[in-house]
Design a protein around this motif. Structure first.
Motif, PDB file in Angstrom:
ATOM      1  N   THR A 196       1.007  -1.262   0.019  1.00 52.39           N
ATOM      2  CA  THR A 196      -0.077  -0.010  -0.064  1.00 52.39           C
ATOM      3  C   THR A 196       0.776   1.209   0.024  1.00 52.39           C
ATOM      4  O   THR A 196       0.637   2.303  -0.774  1.00 52.39           O
ATOM      5  CB  THR A 196      -1.079  -0.147   1.385  1.00 52.39           C
ATOM      6  OG1 THR A 196      -1.664  -1.235   1.054  1.00 52.39           O
ATOM      7  CG2 THR A 196      -2.077   1.204   1.248  1.00 52.39           C
ATOM      8  N   LEU A 234       4.073   1.619  -0.907  1.00 49.66           N
ATOM      9  CA  LEU A 234       4.794   1.650  -2.210  1.00 49.66           C
ATOM     10  C   LEU A 234       3.936   2.108  -3.395  1.00 49.66           C
ATOM     11  O   LEU A 234       4.435   2.953  -4.228  1.00 49.66           O
ATOM     12  CB  LEU A 234       5.774   0.653  -2.574  1.00 49.66           C
ATOM     13  CG  LEU A 234       6.592   0.208  -1.277  1.00 49.66           C
ATOM     14  CD1 LEU A 234       7.192  -1.180  -1.657  1.00 49.66           C
ATOM     15  CD2 LEU A 234       7.795   1.149  -1.191  1.00 49.66           C
ATOM     16  N   ALA A 235       2.771   1.526  -3.417  1.00 52.29           N
ATOM     17  CA  ALA A 235       1.779   1.738  -4.379  1.00 52.29           C
ATOM     18  C   ALA A 235       1.303   3.326  -4.520  1.00 52.29           C
ATOM     19  O   ALA A 235       0.995   3.902  -5.543  1.00 52.29           O
ATOM     20  CB  ALA A 235       0.713   0.667  -4.648  1.00 52.29           C
ATOM     21  N   ARG A 236       1.387   4.040  -3.372  1.00 51.57           N
ATOM     22  CA  ARG A 236       0.818   5.348  -3.045  1.00 51.57           C
ATOM     23  C   ARG A 236       1.859   6.276  -3.361  1.00 51.57           C
ATOM     24  O   ARG A 236       1.603   7.383  -3.523  1.00 51.57           O
ATOM     25  CB  ARG A 236       0.040   5.679  -1.954  1.00 51.57           C
ATOM     26  CG  ARG A 236      -1.474   4.578  -1.690  1.00 51.57           C
ATOM     27  CD  ARG A 236      -1.829   4.848  -0.427  1.00 51.57           C
ATOM     28  NE  ARG A 236      -3.096   4.183  -0.288  1.00 51.57           N
ATOM     29  CZ  ARG A 236      -3.804   3.810   0.760  1.00 51.57           C
ATOM     30  NH1 ARG A 236      -3.375   4.575   1.830  1.00 51.57           N
ATOM     31  NH2 ARG A 236      -4.953   3.174   0.759  1.00 51.57           N
ATOM     32  N   VAL A 240      -7.143  -5.732  -5.114  1.00 50.59           N
ATOM     33  CA  VAL A 240      -6.541  -4.561  -5.484  1.00 50.59           C
ATOM     34  C   VAL A 240      -4.949  -4.624  -4.791  1.00 50.59           C
ATOM     35  O   VAL A 240      -4.290  -4.335  -5.485  1.00 50.59           O
ATOM     36  CB  VAL A 240      -7.159  -3.552  -4.542  1.00 50.59           C
ATOM     37  CG1 VAL A 240      -7.112  -3.440  -3.121  1.00 50.59           C
ATOM     38  CG2 VAL A 240      -6.845  -2.054  -5.312  1.00 50.59           C
ATOM     39  N   THR A 244      -3.042  -6.422  -7.538  1.00 43.49           N
ATOM     40  CA  THR A 244      -2.958  -5.508  -8.722  1.00 43.49           C
ATOM     41  C   THR A 244      -2.009  -4.524  -8.513  1.00 43.49           C
ATOM     42  O   THR A 244      -1.106  -4.188  -9.488  1.00 43.49           O
ATOM     43  CB  THR A 244      -4.312  -4.749  -8.954  1.00 43.49           C
ATOM     44  OG1 THR A 244      -5.276  -5.971  -9.252  1.00 43.49           O
ATOM     45  CG2 THR A 244      -4.418  -4.070 -10.397  1.00 43.49           C
ATOM     46  N   MET A 245      -1.992  -3.928  -7.406  1.00 46.94           N
ATOM     47  CA  MET A 245      -0.989  -2.884  -7.177  1.00 46.94           C
ATOM     48  C   MET A 245       0.329  -3.342  -7.188  1.00 46.94           C
ATOM     49  O   MET A 245       1.296  -2.875  -7.395  1.00 46.94           O
ATOM     50  CB  MET A 245      -1.281  -2.101  -5.820  1.00 46.94           C
ATOM     51  CG  MET A 245      -2.484  -1.342  -5.817  1.00 46.94           C
ATOM     52  SD  MET A 245      -2.800  -0.122  -4.333  1.00 46.94           S
ATOM     53  CE  MET A 245      -2.670  -1.251  -3.245  1.00 46.94           C
ATOM     54  N   SER A 272       1.271  -5.714  -8.738  1.00 46.03           N
ATOM     55  CA  SER A 272       2.106  -6.251  -9.889  1.00 46.03           C
ATOM     56  C   SER A 272       2.431  -4.879 -10.742  1.00 46.03           C
ATOM     57  O   SER A 272       3.310  -5.259 -11.693  1.00 46.03           O
ATOM     58  CB  SER A 272       0.999  -6.801 -10.621  1.00 46.03           C
ATOM     59  OG  SER A 272       0.144  -5.886 -10.980  1.00 46.03           O
ATOM     60  N   ARG A 273       2.322  -3.791 -10.211  1.00 44.58           N
ATOM     61  CA  ARG A 273       2.787  -2.815 -10.981  1.00 44.58           C
ATOM     62  C   ARG A 273       4.003  -2.193 -10.269  1.00 44.58           C
ATOM     63  O   ARG A 273       4.521  -1.118 -10.693  1.00 44.58           O
ATOM     64  CB  ARG A 273       1.855  -1.703 -10.867  1.00 44.58           C
ATOM     65  CG  ARG A 273       0.474  -2.086 -11.594  1.00 44.58           C
ATOM     66  CD  ARG A 273      -0.599  -1.035 -11.344  1.00 44.58           C
ATOM     67  NE  ARG A 273      -1.856  -1.268 -11.835  1.00 44.58           N
ATOM     68  CZ  ARG A 273      -3.009  -0.891 -11.462  1.00 44.58           C
ATOM     69  NH1 ARG A 273      -2.926   0.103 -10.607  1.00 44.58           N
ATOM     70  NH2 ARG A 273      -4.164  -1.248 -11.932  1.00 44.58           N
TER      71      ARG A 273
END
Lengths: 375, 375, 375, 375
Positions: D257, D259-261, D320, D323-324, D326-327
């Protein structure tokens, strides 16, 4: 701004706070707000009910009574509610007396998303189509506008939240730039609540943070500071703060410190709000602030050596306060309830002349406070 | 800050600029810088070569000559190079005369990565272990420090770059906070170059942007503004700008505008740098600025109506300038070369007394300029 | 957000861009906008005049024709104009087909004060009472909203101005936070104009600056990125830029670079706008971007040594592009005119079925572009 | 950056984290730090005293033992202390094995003025003359650098302070830009302390705030993100937080969470630090994070309707997260103590080969964790 617009803005801002001792009368309550106050001012037997038409006529009559007797030596400008300006067309009454009409530009608040859950923080609204409204207001005689941005403060430091500062300071800056582009001087009003648990030091810190943020935003929008006024609250402990009530001198020292750290000297003037304060407190605080101004700056070194500074720390503190205060724009009032309370009681009782006299007396007191000569 | 440290910082900052008419003598050139100037001051036949030891002795002697004759009515403080403070131990010479010793804290610049390629922008260095150095300087008698942050300006608006503003303002703020934590008043020096093609308006905009950024950073670090001084450049067109040279009055108006929009009233004082200006220009500009201050604020409304403001736009402009200027901290000098040029020529020729007299004469002129009474 | 609201927002955002190949149909033109397009789609002999009532009926019929035939394999959501949602009540038609209805939240723009004089920059409006409108929209079936913020770009770098970035990014963030608080997924649309003289590199820089500013503002308001979509423009040279038109591959590389440097991975998806582009260009650009995605990331080191990196710079570039693209959220379309142009011509000519087929064909092409399989 | 420098930086950053499963061995302890660890690794009877010369020889021998046996399938790069690079000249040992040498660029911390009194916050130093040091390091074989910025966190939210974020993020950005200008890939290391009383949610919020601030600063300095790595801590509750220790899965969800943000997809890779964690925890956390990555993104809508999203909130959350994750760029290790602890015990006991084997075993475990295949 074109130079001619700039000169008008600057001259208007200057005239609203000069000579020292003149201040602003805030009459921008909503119609419902006025009626509530009128009702509260009625003696037990005098309470009546009115039709909508009667209410409208009453609002107009009440305003007219006071507007037509204002003393321009004490009152430099009046903030009108849009209805008073556009429907009642009362600006000429003021202009004739040498008093500058202005208008409230914000509409109402809404719960602010992004604020901590349940905090109660609000965002002020009214930016949509504001330019068009400004143009109409100017045609009706207004020369300045006002936008109130309330902020909550708590001791934990989570309020005001970053979202509230961003939203409210951002809205004030957009309001100010739109207002100036329509030839109206914006009065920027950050109103920090003191119903909470914050200490005076926390209140000082919150004021510094909020007012700094506002001027940073104004700079981004290219607002001409010389053509603006600031309408701040007094830093003070919250009602739920456990501890003795500070003296006016303590409030005044905190106020000077906040303003000296945040308000660029280019700003035209500072007109305090009185919201939530008793008539007596608001006048005492204003007087105490201006007493520091009147003391004048320390013109000689306050201590020859570090040791001397240590030994005379109270003198150093007093000297720096006086020095900072001497550099601030004129510090005066933009009061509403506090100016008109007594007048309203008389007017509701049918004593029109008494109402005018009561107002004049109170305006003179506020004027004295604005020169530090009240007591 | 502990209250006692705060009081000392405030008292020192205050003493450096009070009473009006006292300023700072900047002697913080590097050893190589001094020798270059001494050599340039020698008459054709007088050029000699010196051993390293002789050079060191000369540096010390040159400083001692002037320090021992400084007039505290004109000179409030002296910025020393660290060697003069620590190796030559000359602070007591100044302290004895009632003059406050300070020290240069920055070391040197390096090409700034992140700046547009080939721009020539630099970042100022010297933060590593600065606290320890500050402590040593204080023990040797210093009570203030100075950090110079040069900025480039161009008409296209790409300089100063965002990276330069971030890096230089950030470094100034860290310097100021470290300095205050060691009990030394920081002098914050943003030096905007005028060798480029910028117009005076572009220079004004760049000064506003840079100085605003600096105070925003100082706020993040909790720097006590009351215990700081600002050492700014005068906004002015670049040497490559095509157009007539502005009058001192124009420079002064631009200077007041910049400072009134950016410098919080809490700041202790403003001491201009003279870098790159002729002796005559730096004094004329300072005098012109202080003439606006001395004119005093406009105490009456400058125009009764918008129409009047339009008709008297020059009066409005003059009135707002005077009003803003009256709110600024004392505006004085922090000159180096401009103060000592004549004295150096005499000293190199062996005329010690003549050197002292030449300096005294020049210091008196600067002091007059700092009260707006030069011409 | 309460967890349940958060889950709904996330699920909606996810459904709007999954599986890869589905995109959004934008039908949020104003009534006047539709009629202008319908008129322009009429053959020379077919031009008629309509009463207001007929116009309204026509708008509804046109929308109904297409909505009732949309293929959910290609179309995941539709952006409605408020009238279509609230008066025509057409959301159920979409919901029945498994397509998510959304709504345009911004009203219109106004010239932005604070922008350089005469620049033409606008500020987007519509924040006043937005929460209440959101609640009504949600009740009518909407699950997402959209706010368009146009930006101007010039080669000199003065546009977009700091005021425009502050105002537009600030408004997008307030819109997004209000929308989420009402349970609606916000689509954040920065639309950078390409009618000016900017090079593609300047366009890239402007996109990076604007999109970064937007996400910085969203963070201040605590917007849940997982429950948002981004609707960006493609970086590209302006119409007045002298130079050859870049290939779709060049546009795609610029687009991936911009997005990889600015869009946090938490963002739900990216749906490009097509405004101003020909049908062909918008599809080609989208296809080119997705071809980079489909190539997959570089899983092995792209160069063993610095020397190898130098020798194979093209490979390094290609590898890093593929790698960055593989980390982006789904990249699909949010097209309006580009999807419906052919359909409109048929519909105006009375060929309802032909209109549906024309739309379906074009939607399939866009869907292919969204998986990089168009050509 | 010149294109050729850019390509080298990108290729180096890419090679440090590809293919998945390779990570970095951190050996940048100070000499004193090593000796303390070597002493602590000695069995009771083995404690000896050494001359300075012997100490130096020991440091070199210890490094050489491990460097000469590193497996490039598990170890992509090694962070050296400047002495190891410049005096011991050990970079060639690594280069020969296909491993990239890097170097620690920061020197040491100092108490941060501007931080709340007594907080213990520090500012990292080492910017003075950094470019020159970078050039020397590059000549000695280094291809990357690392700068550690420690942050304190408390539950009250006053730490990290605004001054700490400004100072540390600013220093990281200047470090990164200087490093890249010398052709070295910067590893940006924000290390958030978990010895305090913060909950995991507070730790998540602090990580988001700090990492966002870092990327905002990097953008101002024009740092090429593709040529950088991030070395973050795992968000987690502090040691003084009352409550059960979270599972690796919970830590992993919090980490994804954060890192994705915050981390732009352009960033080359993410290499976790293990400071303060047990060997077991650091590997378990890394494994748990990579297990989410390996699960792959949710390719289908996770819920058809809002009601479905509500009913399946756990699935939505899991989807989610996957999904996050994976990016995100490759997620691997940059461990020091955790990799070498067992090896050190053997080496001190004189078992060189055993040391190499112990290290190899541990490196293989970390490599497995970096692909989510440890358990």
């Amino acid at each position: 701004h074109s130079p001619s617009t700039a000169h008008q803005l600057i001259a208007t801002a200057h005239a609203l706070v000069h000579p020292r001792g003149r201040g602003i009368y805030a009459t921008d309550e909503t119609p419902d707000g006025i009626h509530a106050r009128l009702a509260a001012s009625a003696a037990p037997g005098q309470l009546k009910t009115f039709t909508d038409e009667e209410q409208t006529a009453r609002r107009k009559a009440w305003r007219e009574t006071l507007y037509s007797s204002l003393n321009p030596q004490h009152i430099s400008g009046v903030i009108l509610y849009a209805e008073t300006l556009l429907q009642f067309q009362l600006a000429p009454v003021l202009i004739q007396r040498g008093i500058i009409p202005g208008v409230r530009a914000d509409t109402d608040g809404y719960p602010l998303p992004g604020s901590p859950h349940g905090s109660g923080e609000v965002g002020t609204q009214g930016l949509d189509d504001l330019y068009d409204r400004c143009v109409a207001w100017r045609e009706a005689g207004a020369r300045f506008t006002k936008w109130r941005a309330p902020f909550l403060v708590n001791e934990a430091g989570t309020l005001p939240s970053p979202a509230a500062i961003e939203a409210q300071a951002g809205a004030l800056a957009r309001f100010a730039s739109i207002s100036q582009s329509a030839g109206l001087v914006p009065i920027v009003e950050p109103d920090l609540d003191f119903s909470g648990d914050a200490s005076i030091q926390t209140s000082v810190d919150a004021h510094v943070k909020v007012i700094s943020a506002i001027y940073a935003k104004l700079a981004i929008y290219g607002v001409l500071l010389e053509g603006t006024l600031l309408k701040p609250s007094f830093p003070q402990p919250g009602a739920k703060f456990a501890g003795p009530k500070p003296t006016p001198a303590t409030i005044a020292a905190a106020t000077v410190t906040v303003l000296a750290r945040t308000v660029p000297p280019a700003v035209g003037g500072i007109v305090f709000l009185s919201g939530g304060l008793s008539d007596s407190d608001s006048t005492l605080y204003l007087d105490a602030v201006n007493k520091i101004v009147s003391a004048g700056p320390a013109k000689e070194p306050v201590a020859a050596t570090a040791a001397e500074a240590l030994a005379n720390s109270k003198d150093v503190e007093a000297a720096v306060l006086r020095t900072m205060a001497s550099r601030l724009p004129p510090l005066t009032f933009s009061f509403g309830r506090g100016l008109q309370g007594d007048a309203m009681i008389k007017w509701v009782a049918g004593d029109k002349e008494g109402a005018q006299q009561a107002f004049a007396k109170r305006a003179e007191e506020c004027s004295k406070a604005a020169t530090g000569t009240l007591h």
